[in-house]
Design a protein around this motif. Structure first.
Motif, PDB file in Angstrom:
ATOM      1  N   ASN A  96      -6.871  -5.447 -40.615  1.00  0.00           N
ATOM      2  CA  ASN A  96      -5.153  -5.368 -40.267  1.00  0.00           C
ATOM      3  C   ASN A  96      -4.570  -6.505 -41.078  1.00  0.00           C
ATOM      4  O   ASN A  96      -3.427  -6.283 -41.756  1.00  0.00           O
ATOM      5  N   CYS A  99      -4.236  -7.092 -44.474  1.00  0.00           N
ATOM      6  CA  CYS A  99      -3.528  -5.949 -44.860  1.00  0.00           C
ATOM      7  C   CYS A  99      -1.934  -5.810 -44.885  1.00  0.00           C
ATOM      8  O   CYS A  99      -1.787  -5.550 -45.789  1.00  0.00           O
ATOM      9  N   ILE A 104       0.264  -3.994 -47.452  1.00  0.00           N
ATOM     10  CA  ILE A 104      -0.226  -2.207 -47.748  1.00  0.00           C
ATOM     11  C   ILE A 104      -0.358  -1.671 -46.956  1.00  0.00           C
ATOM     12  O   ILE A 104      -0.241  -1.457 -45.490  1.00  0.00           O
ATOM     13  N   ARG A 109      -4.375   1.779 -46.295  1.00  0.00           N
ATOM     14  CA  ARG A 109      -5.125   1.057 -45.864  1.00  0.00           C
ATOM     15  C   ARG A 109      -6.433   1.558 -45.233  1.00  0.00           C
ATOM     16  O   ARG A 109      -7.317   1.175 -45.040  1.00  0.00           O
ATOM     17  N   LYS A 112      -8.647   2.574 -47.233  1.00  0.00           N
ATOM     18  CA  LYS A 112      -9.321   1.328 -48.069  1.00  0.00           C
ATOM     19  C   LYS A 112     -10.395   0.881 -46.612  1.00  0.00           C
ATOM     20  O   LYS A 112     -11.598   0.344 -46.975  1.00  0.00           O
ATOM     21  N   SER A 145     -11.688  -7.813 -46.646  1.00  0.00           N
ATOM     22  CA  SER A 145     -10.614  -8.151 -46.823  1.00  0.00           C
ATOM     23  C   SER A 145     -10.206  -9.122 -47.995  1.00  0.00           C
ATOM     24  O   SER A 145      -9.159  -8.921 -48.250  1.00  0.00           O
ATOM     25  N   ILE A 148      -9.732  -5.799 -50.525  1.00  0.00           N
ATOM     26  CA  ILE A 148      -8.902  -4.222 -50.426  1.00  0.00           C
ATOM     27  C   ILE A 148      -7.067  -4.510 -50.753  1.00  0.00           C
ATOM     28  O   ILE A 148      -6.762  -3.668 -50.593  1.00  0.00           O
ATOM     29  N   HIS A 149      -6.762  -5.453 -51.232  1.00  0.00           N
ATOM     30  CA  HIS A 149      -5.652  -5.452 -51.479  1.00  0.00           C
ATOM     31  C   HIS A 149      -5.556  -5.502 -53.472  1.00  0.00           C
ATOM     32  O   HIS A 149      -4.830  -5.647 -54.422  1.00  0.00           O
TER      33      HIS A 149
END
Length: 235
Positions: A96, A99, A104, A109, A112, A145, A148-149
């Motif tokens: 998190n 994120c 995100i 979020r 994913k 991590s 995730i973006h």
């Protein structure tokens, strides 16, 4: 991503990286091969802005790593060879945190996090402190991590070390998926059979200089990457 005439010295007059030039195109997986001490990790650390360098330039989607560092970092993700992350956080808190950095939103979020946690087998451990994680679990968390973006450039330093076979397969599939969507991937590895099967192009670095580079099939012809690499190292 472009590296132009990169030079890096740790001691005055002794170049660890000597006039390195290479390019990684969108939709391409590029394998960076070399023996220990050849300059792989130094090159990668310069690329991601973790290490300064004396001469040359590194461009990420046309942006200069030195002069436009923050803009470059927004476009990339970096998976180091040693996942040194915040032990006092839980896995969920760490993801998190990443994120939040990349802004995100909540729905995307959550979807994913759930999907990647299931894929890499961490769904039951995200609530645990990272200090309780094994090396392989930390590696999986760092991979999640990074993915995730949806980075335009994914940089990995020995990414398969410490991963179990299932996680290794999942990472390779995610790398291919990123490339299908237009991202570029640059990774170093000692696992030459994986590089041979996975990469579109490879570059071999020796004593800080690129000594061979090309599309895998054209470069190797009827040889394996292992035999080709050993020939170069023994030359």
């Amino acid at each position: 991503m472009q590296i132009k005439n990169l030079c890096k010295s740790y001691k005055k007059g002794i170049k660890t990286i000597d006039s390195l030039n290479l390019q990684v195109n969108a939709g391409e997986i590029y394998g960076f091969i070399g023996h220990n001490g050849a300059g792989k990790s130094t090159t990668i650390r310069c690329m991601v802005g973790a290490l300064d360098f004396e001469d040359g330039e590194i461009l990420i989607d046309g942006l200069n790593v030195k002069n436009q560092a923050l803009d470059c970092k927004r476009l990339m993700a970096y998976i180091p060879d040693n996942p040194d992350i915040y032990d006092h956080l839980t896995g969920f808190q760490y993801i998190n945190f990443v994120c939040d950095i990349f802004r995100i939103d909540g729905k995307e979020r959550n979807e994913k996090i759930e999907r990647f946690a299931l894929e890499f087998g961490l769904e039951k451990n995200l609530g645990d402190l990272i200090s309780s994680y094994s090396h392989g679990m930390k590696q999986k968390l760092v991979i999640i991590s990074a993915l995730i973006h949806n980075p335009k450039l994914l940089v990995l330093d020995e990414p398969f070390v410490g991963l179990d076979p299932v996680a290794t397969h999942k990472l390779k599939e995610q790398m291919k998926e990123l490339c299908k969507n237009g991202s570029a991937i640059f990774f170093s590895t000692h696992v030459l059979d994986v590089a041979e099967k996975l990469c579109d192009r490879v570059g071999i670095i020796k004593n800080g200089s690129l000594v061979a580079e090309g599309e895998v099939k054209e470069l190797l012809k009827d040889k394996s990457l292992e035999s080709f690499f050993l020939e170069i190292q023994n030359a």
